[in-house]
Write an enzyme that holds these catalytic residues in place. Structure first.
Site, PDB file in Angstrom:
ATOM      1  N   SER A   1       8.688 -17.802  -3.953  1.00 30.41           N
ATOM      2  CA  SER A   1       7.608 -18.473  -3.225  1.00 30.41           C
ATOM      3  C   SER A   1       7.716 -19.976  -3.401  1.00 30.41           C
ATOM      4  O   SER A   1       7.707 -20.480  -4.529  1.00 30.41           O
ATOM      5  CB  SER A   1       6.251 -18.006  -3.748  1.00 30.41           C
ATOM      6  OG  SER A   1       5.251 -18.900  -3.284  1.00 30.41           O
TER       7      SER A   1
ATOM      8  N   HIS B   1       9.588 -16.966   0.645  1.00 34.17           N
ATOM      9  CA  HIS B   1       8.189 -16.551   0.776  1.00 34.17           C
ATOM     10  C   HIS B   1       7.331 -17.803   0.963  1.00 34.17           C
ATOM     11  O   HIS B   1       7.347 -18.713   0.143  1.00 34.17           O
ATOM     12  CB  HIS B   1       7.765 -15.772  -0.466  1.00 34.17           C
ATOM     13  CG  HIS B   1       6.377 -15.215  -0.399  1.00 34.17           C
ATOM     14  ND1 HIS B   1       6.072 -14.057   0.296  1.00 34.17           N
ATOM     15  CD2 HIS B   1       5.207 -15.654  -0.927  1.00 34.17           C
ATOM     16  CE1 HIS B   1       4.773 -13.806   0.173  1.00 34.17           C
ATOM     17  NE2 HIS B   1       4.220 -14.758  -0.561  1.00 34.17           N
TER      18      HIS B   1
ATOM     19  N   ASP C   1       3.661 -19.316   1.526  1.00 33.65           N
ATOM     20  CA  ASP C   1       2.237 -19.038   1.317  1.00 33.65           C
ATOM     21  C   ASP C   1       1.362 -20.004   2.101  1.00 33.65           C
ATOM     22  O   ASP C   1       1.250 -21.181   1.760  1.00 33.65           O
ATOM     23  CB  ASP C   1       1.912 -19.137  -0.177  1.00 33.65           C
ATOM     24  CG  ASP C   1       2.428 -17.941  -0.948  1.00 33.65           C
ATOM     25  OD1 ASP C   1       2.115 -16.807  -0.543  1.00 33.65           O
ATOM     26  OD2 ASP C   1       3.145 -18.135  -1.950  1.00 33.65           O
TER      27      ASP C   1
ATOM     28  N   MET D   1      -2.309 -21.051   3.224  1.00 31.97           N
ATOM     29  CA  MET D   1      -3.702 -20.887   2.786  1.00 31.97           C
ATOM     30  C   MET D   1      -4.611 -21.828   3.557  1.00 31.97           C
ATOM     31  O   MET D   1      -4.249 -22.981   3.794  1.00 31.97           O
ATOM     32  CB  MET D   1      -3.812 -21.205   1.291  1.00 31.97           C
ATOM     33  CG  MET D   1      -2.900 -20.370   0.408  1.00 31.97           C
ATOM     34  SD  MET D   1      -3.240 -20.698  -1.326  1.00 31.97           S
ATOM     35  CE  MET D   1      -1.882 -19.775  -2.095  1.00 31.97           C
TER      36      MET D   1
ATOM     37  N   HIS E   1       3.328 -15.426   4.519  1.00 33.84           N
ATOM     38  CA  HIS E   1       2.158 -14.730   3.976  1.00 33.84           C
ATOM     39  C   HIS E   1       0.922 -15.541   4.351  1.00 33.84           C
ATOM     40  O   HIS E   1       0.653 -16.586   3.756  1.00 33.84           O
ATOM     41  CB  HIS E   1       2.336 -14.623   2.448  1.00 33.84           C
ATOM     42  CG  HIS E   1       1.189 -13.992   1.737  1.00 33.84           C
ATOM     43  ND1 HIS E   1       1.034 -14.076   0.356  1.00 33.84           N
ATOM     44  CD2 HIS E   1       0.142 -13.250   2.177  1.00 33.84           C
ATOM     45  CE1 HIS E   1      -0.048 -13.422  -0.007  1.00 33.84           C
ATOM     46  NE2 HIS E   1      -0.623 -12.930   1.074  1.00 33.84           N
TER      47      HIS E   1
ATOM     48  N   MET F   1      -2.662 -16.290   4.236  1.00 28.65           N
ATOM     49  CA  MET F   1      -3.948 -16.091   3.544  1.00 28.65           C
ATOM     50  C   MET F   1      -4.982 -16.924   4.280  1.00 28.65           C
ATOM     51  O   MET F   1      -5.478 -17.931   3.773  1.00 28.65           O
ATOM     52  CB  MET F   1      -3.796 -16.507   2.071  1.00 28.65           C
ATOM     53  CG  MET F   1      -2.993 -15.489   1.266  1.00 28.65           C
ATOM     54  SD  MET F   1      -2.369 -16.192  -0.277  1.00 28.65           S
ATOM     55  CE  MET F   1      -0.875 -16.963   0.334  1.00 28.65           C
TER      56      MET F   1
ATOM     57  N   MET G   1      -1.039  -7.250  -3.424  1.00 30.53           N
ATOM     58  CA  MET G   1      -1.268  -8.415  -4.282  1.00 30.53           C
ATOM     59  C   MET G   1      -1.451  -7.927  -5.709  1.00 30.53           C
ATOM     60  O   MET G   1      -2.253  -7.021  -5.963  1.00 30.53           O
ATOM     61  CB  MET G   1      -2.514  -9.189  -3.842  1.00 30.53           C
ATOM     62  CG  MET G   1      -2.400  -9.919  -2.510  1.00 30.53           C
ATOM     63  SD  MET G   1      -1.013 -11.088  -2.388  1.00 30.53           S
ATOM     64  CE  MET G   1      -1.354 -12.204  -3.748  1.00 30.53           C
TER      65      MET G   1
ATOM     66  N   ASP H   1       3.311  -9.388  -5.131  1.00 33.04           N
ATOM     67  CA  ASP H   1       3.159 -10.843  -5.137  1.00 33.04           C
ATOM     68  C   ASP H   1       2.115 -11.233  -6.181  1.00 33.04           C
ATOM     69  O   ASP H   1       0.952 -10.870  -6.057  1.00 33.04           O
ATOM     70  CB  ASP H   1       2.724 -11.275  -3.726  1.00 33.04           C
ATOM     71  CG  ASP H   1       2.653 -12.783  -3.560  1.00 33.04           C
ATOM     72  OD1 ASP H   1       3.016 -13.514  -4.493  1.00 33.04           O
ATOM     73  OD2 ASP H   1       2.230 -13.211  -2.470  1.00 33.04           O
TER      74      ASP H   1
HETATM   75  C1  DX5 Z   1      -0.671 -16.285  -4.515  1.00 33.00           C
HETATM   76  C2  DX5 Z   1       0.552 -16.384  -3.638  1.00 33.00           C
HETATM   77  C3  DX5 Z   1       1.808 -16.098  -4.364  1.00 33.00           C
HETATM   78  C4  DX5 Z   1       2.124 -17.060  -5.488  1.00 33.00           C
HETATM   79  C5  DX5 Z   1       2.771 -16.289  -6.576  1.00 33.00           C
HETATM   80  O1  DX5 Z   1      -1.804 -16.465  -3.751  1.00 33.00           O
HETATM   81  O2  DX5 Z   1       0.448 -15.452  -2.571  1.00 33.00           O
HETATM   82  O3  DX5 Z   1       2.906 -15.970  -3.492  1.00 33.00           O
HETATM   83  O4  DX5 Z   1       2.935 -18.118  -5.126  1.00 33.00           O
HETATM   84  O5  DX5 Z   1       2.935 -17.133  -7.661  1.00 33.00           O
HETATM   85  P1  DX5 Z   1       3.404 -16.610  -9.066  1.00 33.00           P
HETATM   86  O6  DX5 Z   1       4.721 -15.930  -8.898  1.00 33.00           O
HETATM   87  O7  DX5 Z   1       3.490 -17.864  -9.866  1.00 33.00           O
HETATM   88  O8  DX5 Z   1       2.335 -15.682  -9.576  1.00 33.00           O
HETATM   89 ZN    ZN Z   2       2.269 -14.935  -1.363  1.00 27.10          ZN
END
Ligand code: DX5
Ligand code: ZN
Length: 214
Positions: free
Chosen positions: A7, A32, A34, A36, A65, A67, A136, A174
């Site tokens: 990620s 990956h 993320d 948000m 991903h 969110m 998750m 994840d």
């Molecule tokens: C969390 C994200 C993850 C995050 C994971 O909301 O969706 O992808 O980057 O981070 P680590 O591997 O540090 O837990």
């Molecule tokens: Zn993620």
């Protein structure tokens, strides 16, 4: 087939292109990404314009991903930016089936994500239409959190559900994935492993990625 998806949430955003090259050269399978929105999760990151820029840097598969609340609004933008797969949260859309249809209609792979407290029954009806389910293993919003142990039996139950339905669906995990939890989730039946802080925090990124496969 096992896939490792670092990620970029834990990358140094000032050097994003180099940070992506780094994982590509270290043997990552997917990137990956993320996204948000500060509504679905209490944090903000980036959107399709950033994806469009980094698309020029690597041929790796872009696993986005989302969110975000109402992810259906952004699907066409992410396609245009070069996404290969879009994962939406079951909790974030009123019309999950329509949303998945939209993603597939754009020619991308589609995944559905579940927060830790969302039961597997939330994906039961959509399972035949998706390429991947993301479980998750932390509450979404931040990198660097600890793996929630009770997610291991949830992974096992989902693997059984997929087997019983005679489907071919990836299980992605994840949150809190490192060399130790990777073994646990692989044994439970996960085959796509996301890791942010573990990979980007490592001195030797290649060894860190390899340790997730071992
Ligand atoms: C969390 C994200 C993850 C995050 C994971 O909301 O969706 O992808 O980057 O981070 P680590 O591997 O540090 O837990
Ligand atoms: Zn993620």
């Amino acid at each position: 087939m096992l896939k490792i998806a670092p990620s970029i949430l834990s990358a140094d955003f000032a050097y994003l292109a180099d940070e992506i090259k780094k994982i590509e050269e270290a043997g990552a399978d997917w990137v990956h990404i993320d996204v948000m929105d500060g509504l679905f999760v209490p944090n903000l990151t980036f959107g399709a314009p950033v994806v469009k820029k980094i698309r020029k840097v690597t041929p790796l598969f872009f696993d986005c991903h989302l969110m975000v609340e109402g992810p259906e609004k952004y699907i066409a933008d992410f396609k245009a930016a070069g996404a290969d797969q879009i994962v939406v949260h079951a909790e974030a859309t009123k019309h999950l089936h329509r949303c998945v249809q939209q993603i597939k209609g754009e020619g991308m792979k589609a995944g559905v994500a579940l927060n830790p407290a969302t039961p597997l029954s939330a994906v039961e009806e959509i399972l035949p239409y998706v390429d991947m389910v993301l479980l998750m293993t932390v509450n979404p919003g931040f990198g660097g959190q600890s793996f929630i142990e009770s997610m291991a039996p949830k992974i096992k139950r989902l693997r059984q559900m997929i087997k019983d339905a005679e489907l071919n669906v990836d299980i992605q995990v994840d949150g809190g994935i490192n060399d130790k939890t990777a073994k646990l989730v692989r044994e439970a039946g996960a085959n796509v492993l996301v890791a942010g802080s573990y990979v980007y925090g490592a001195q030797d990124v290649k060894a860190a990625i390899a340790s997730l496969r071992a």
